[in-house]
Design a protein around this motif. Structure first.
Motif, PDB file in Angstrom:
ATOM      1  N   UNK A  85      -1.121   4.848  -3.798  1.00  0.00           N
ATOM      2  CA  UNK A  85      -1.081   5.555  -2.511  1.00  0.00           C
ATOM      3  C   UNK A  85      -0.333   4.718  -1.482  1.00  0.00           C
ATOM      4  N   UNK A  86      -0.612   3.416  -1.434  1.00  0.00           N
ATOM      5  CA  UNK A  86       0.057   2.555  -0.456  1.00  0.00           C
ATOM      6  C   UNK A  86       1.556   2.463  -0.719  1.00  0.00           C
ATOM      7  N   UNK A  87       1.963   2.299  -1.979  1.00  0.00           N
ATOM      8  CA  UNK A  87       3.384   2.200  -2.294  1.00  0.00           C
ATOM      9  C   UNK A  87       4.114   3.500  -1.980  1.00  0.00           C
ATOM     10  N   UNK A  88       3.445   4.632  -2.198  1.00  0.00           N
ATOM     11  CA  UNK A  88       4.057   5.919  -1.853  1.00  0.00           C
ATOM     12  C   UNK A  88       4.242   6.033  -0.337  1.00  0.00           C
ATOM     13  N   UNK A  90       4.559   3.532   1.702  1.00  0.00           N
ATOM     14  CA  UNK A  90       5.602   2.568   2.056  1.00  0.00           C
ATOM     15  C   UNK A  90       6.989   3.151   1.795  1.00  0.00           C
ATOM     16  N   UNK A  91       7.119   3.910   0.712  1.00  0.00           N
ATOM     17  CA  UNK A  91       8.391   4.557   0.396  1.00  0.00           C
ATOM     18  C   UNK A  91       8.787   5.555   1.489  1.00  0.00           C
ATOM     19  N   UNK A  92       7.812   6.248   2.075  1.00  0.00           N
ATOM     20  CA  UNK A  92       8.091   7.183   3.163  1.00  0.00           C
ATOM     21  C   UNK A  92       8.319   6.460   4.488  1.00  0.00           C
ATOM     22  N   UNK A  93       7.693   5.319   4.644  1.00  0.00           N
ATOM     23  CA  UNK A  93       7.752   4.575   5.905  1.00  0.00           C
ATOM     24  C   UNK A  93       9.088   3.869   6.115  1.00  0.00           C
ATOM     25  N   UNK A  94       9.611   3.239   5.079  1.00  0.00           N
ATOM     26  CA  UNK A  94      10.747   2.334   5.240  1.00  0.00           C
ATOM     27  C   UNK A  94      12.034   3.009   5.731  1.00  0.00           C
ATOM     28  N   UNK A  95      12.437   4.180   5.221  1.00  0.00           N
ATOM     29  CA  UNK A  95      13.676   4.781   5.745  1.00  0.00           C
ATOM     30  C   UNK A  95      13.626   5.019   7.252  1.00  0.00           C
ATOM     31  N   UNK A  96      12.506   5.533   7.747  1.00  0.00           N
ATOM     32  CA  UNK A  96      12.371   5.760   9.188  1.00  0.00           C
ATOM     33  C   UNK A  96      12.381   4.446   9.943  1.00  0.00           C
ATOM     34  N   UNK A  97      11.715   3.443   9.394  1.00  0.00           N
ATOM     35  CA  UNK A  97      11.651   2.139  10.046  1.00  0.00           C
ATOM     36  C   UNK A  97      13.046   1.507  10.161  1.00  0.00           C
ATOM     37  N   UNK A 124      11.085  -8.078   9.213  1.00  0.00           N
ATOM     38  CA  UNK A 124       9.713  -7.567   9.152  1.00  0.00           C
ATOM     39  C   UNK A 124       9.580  -6.476   8.091  1.00  0.00           C
ATOM     40  N   UNK A 125      10.548  -5.558   8.052  1.00  0.00           N
ATOM     41  CA  UNK A 125      10.504  -4.480   7.063  1.00  0.00           C
ATOM     42  C   UNK A 125      10.657  -5.020   5.647  1.00  0.00           C
ATOM     43  N   UNK A 126      11.595  -5.942   5.444  1.00  0.00           N
ATOM     44  CA  UNK A 126      11.808  -6.508   4.103  1.00  0.00           C
ATOM     45  C   UNK A 126      10.612  -7.345   3.654  1.00  0.00           C
ATOM     46  N   UNK A 127      10.011  -8.097   4.582  1.00  0.00           N
ATOM     47  CA  UNK A 127       8.841  -8.902   4.227  1.00  0.00           C
ATOM     48  C   UNK A 127       7.657  -8.012   3.868  1.00  0.00           C
ATOM     49  N   UNK A 128       7.542  -6.857   4.533  1.00  0.00           N
ATOM     50  CA  UNK A 128       6.474  -5.926   4.186  1.00  0.00           C
ATOM     51  C   UNK A 128       6.635  -5.429   2.753  1.00  0.00           C
ATOM     52  N   UNK A 129       7.874  -5.208   2.330  1.00  0.00           N
ATOM     53  CA  UNK A 129       8.116  -4.820   0.939  1.00  0.00           C
ATOM     54  C   UNK A 129       7.648  -5.921  -0.003  1.00  0.00           C
ATOM     55  N   UNK A 130       8.011  -7.156   0.310  1.00  0.00           N
ATOM     56  CA  UNK A 130       7.641  -8.285  -0.553  1.00  0.00           C
ATOM     57  C   UNK A 130       6.130  -8.473  -0.614  1.00  0.00           C
ATOM     58  N   UNK A 131       5.457  -8.334   0.533  1.00  0.00           N
ATOM     59  CA  UNK A 131       4.000  -8.466   0.550  1.00  0.00           C
ATOM     60  C   UNK A 131       3.350  -7.396  -0.320  1.00  0.00           C
ATOM     61  N   UNK A 132       3.914  -6.194  -0.309  1.00  0.00           N
ATOM     62  CA  UNK A 132       3.335  -5.084  -1.062  1.00  0.00           C
ATOM     63  C   UNK A 132       3.643  -5.155  -2.553  1.00  0.00           C
ATOM     64  N   UNK A 133       4.816  -5.663  -2.891  1.00  0.00           N
ATOM     65  CA  UNK A 133       5.224  -5.721  -4.304  1.00  0.00           C
ATOM     66  C   UNK A 133       4.685  -6.975  -4.984  1.00  0.00           C
ATOM     67  N   UNK A 134       4.852  -8.121  -4.330  1.00  0.00           N
ATOM     68  CA  UNK A 134       4.389  -9.387  -4.911  1.00  0.00           C
ATOM     69  C   UNK A 134       2.968  -9.652  -4.411  1.00  0.00           C
ATOM     70  N   UNK A 150       3.265 -14.650   5.867  1.00  0.00           N
ATOM     71  CA  UNK A 150       3.621 -15.481   7.023  1.00  0.00           C
ATOM     72  C   UNK A 150       4.972 -15.053   7.585  1.00  0.00           C
ATOM     73  N   UNK A 151       5.938 -14.779   6.705  1.00  0.00           N
ATOM     74  CA  UNK A 151       7.256 -14.318   7.162  1.00  0.00           C
ATOM     75  C   UNK A 151       7.117 -12.993   7.894  1.00  0.00           C
ATOM     76  N   UNK A 152       6.329 -12.075   7.331  1.00  0.00           N
ATOM     77  CA  UNK A 152       6.108 -10.781   7.988  1.00  0.00           C
ATOM     78  C   UNK A 152       5.471 -10.977   9.352  1.00  0.00           C
ATOM     79  N   UNK A 153       4.474 -11.850   9.428  1.00  0.00           N
ATOM     80  CA  UNK A 153       3.772 -12.078  10.696  1.00  0.00           C
ATOM     81  C   UNK A 153       4.726 -12.667  11.744  1.00  0.00           C
TER      82      UNK A 153
END
Length: 281
Positions: A85-88, A90-97, A124-134, A150-153
């Motif tokens: 659910x979270x990854x889905x 995130x997929x909708x969130x990132x293009x708008x972001x 911030x957007x790229x770090x959010x991807x990394x936090x969610x994937x890794x 930490x990078x995202x923060x």
């Protein structure tokens, strides 16, 4: 001519310039509201669906100490169906972001502040991807996950600070009561964000050193708050932006005429050369 019931006849091409319209309200939902709603849905559903796992969940350094709350990293990164659910979302969130990060800084004059807003929003957007994937149980481990957090923060704080700073520089907060009120609200949100982030860095080590379930619970609550406050600041800022603009018109841009002419010239000049070469052969 005719083929059965279908009539083939010349038609203009392209029929019209391809374009679409994206309202600020829709983008605000995907950028600010959807991540917060999804994160809290994952936490709430974890407390229900993974109740047995949580009841046996213990601190990593203190196997005898149980935790009443799951860390958000586990809720959105390890257990299913919350992870899906979270990854889905995130997929909708990132293009708008990414669209907003590319467009919104343009309302300010070019300069260092604008470039920092571009860079921090993108990181911030790229770090959010990394936090969610890794995630914490990924192949690169917990420390990499913590490093991406930490990078995202840091990018989130930089982005928040420059949004507030740029609004102060343009002076709109001093002439518009609405903007003035929202400016102080954003300062309050950013201050709370830094405070709960400090709580995350303090209470997690304390929970592991002293085997404290209370400290770990406070750590989890601070984690939950970090997500909500980050989304809250974007929601406030985009509501202000929505008072100036209704949305974004995305329109295809035709190739420049000079480019078309240059291509035609290159094609025209290349053909005789080819003919000459063939003639010599």
């Amino acid at each position: 001519f005719r083929m059965g019931i279908f009539t083939i006849q010349p038609a203009p091409f392209p029929a019209k310039v391809p374009s679409t319209y994206l309202s600020v309200g829709t983008l605000t939902f995907f950028v600010a509201y959807l991540p917060a709603m999804t994160a809290y849905f994952c936490i709430g559903s974890t407390l229900v669906l993974q109740r047995d796992i949580i009841s046996n969940y213990s601190l990593s350094n203190c196997p005898h100490v149980k935790s009443p709350l799951p860390p958000i990293s586990y809720s959105i990164g390890m257990w299913e169906p919350q992870k899906i659910v979270w990854l889905f979302a995130l997929m909708l969130h990132l293009p708008s972001r990414l669209l907003l990060i590319r467009c919104i800084p343009q309302i300010y004059l070019p300069g260092l502040g604008q470039y920092i807003l571009y860079a921090s929003g993108t990181v911030e957007a790229l770090a959010l991807i990394c936090v969610s994937v890794f995630t914490v149980d990924s192949i690169i481990g917990f420390h990499a996950h913590a490093g991406f957090f930490v990078v995202w923060w840091a990018a989130a704080v930089t982005c928040m600070g420059h949004i507030i700073h740029l609004q102060r520089l343009i002076g709109l907060k001093d002439t518009c009561p609405y903007t003035h009120k929202r400016w102080w609200i954003k300062i309050g949100i950013m201050s709370a964000f830094i405070a709960v982030s400090t709580g995350v860095t303090i209470f997690y080590p304390l929970s592991q050193i002293y085997c404290s379930a209370v400290a770990f619970t406070i750590f989890c609550l601070c984690e939950y708050s970090v997500v909500g406050l980050n989304c809250a600041l974007w929601a406030v800022f985009l509501r202000e932006f929505g008072r100036l603009y209704d949305g974004f018109q995305i329109t295809a841009v035709k190739m420049r005429e000079e480019k078309e002419e240059s291509k035609t010239e290159r094609r025209f000049h290349s053909e005789p050369a080819l003919e000459t070469k063939v003639a010599k052969l």
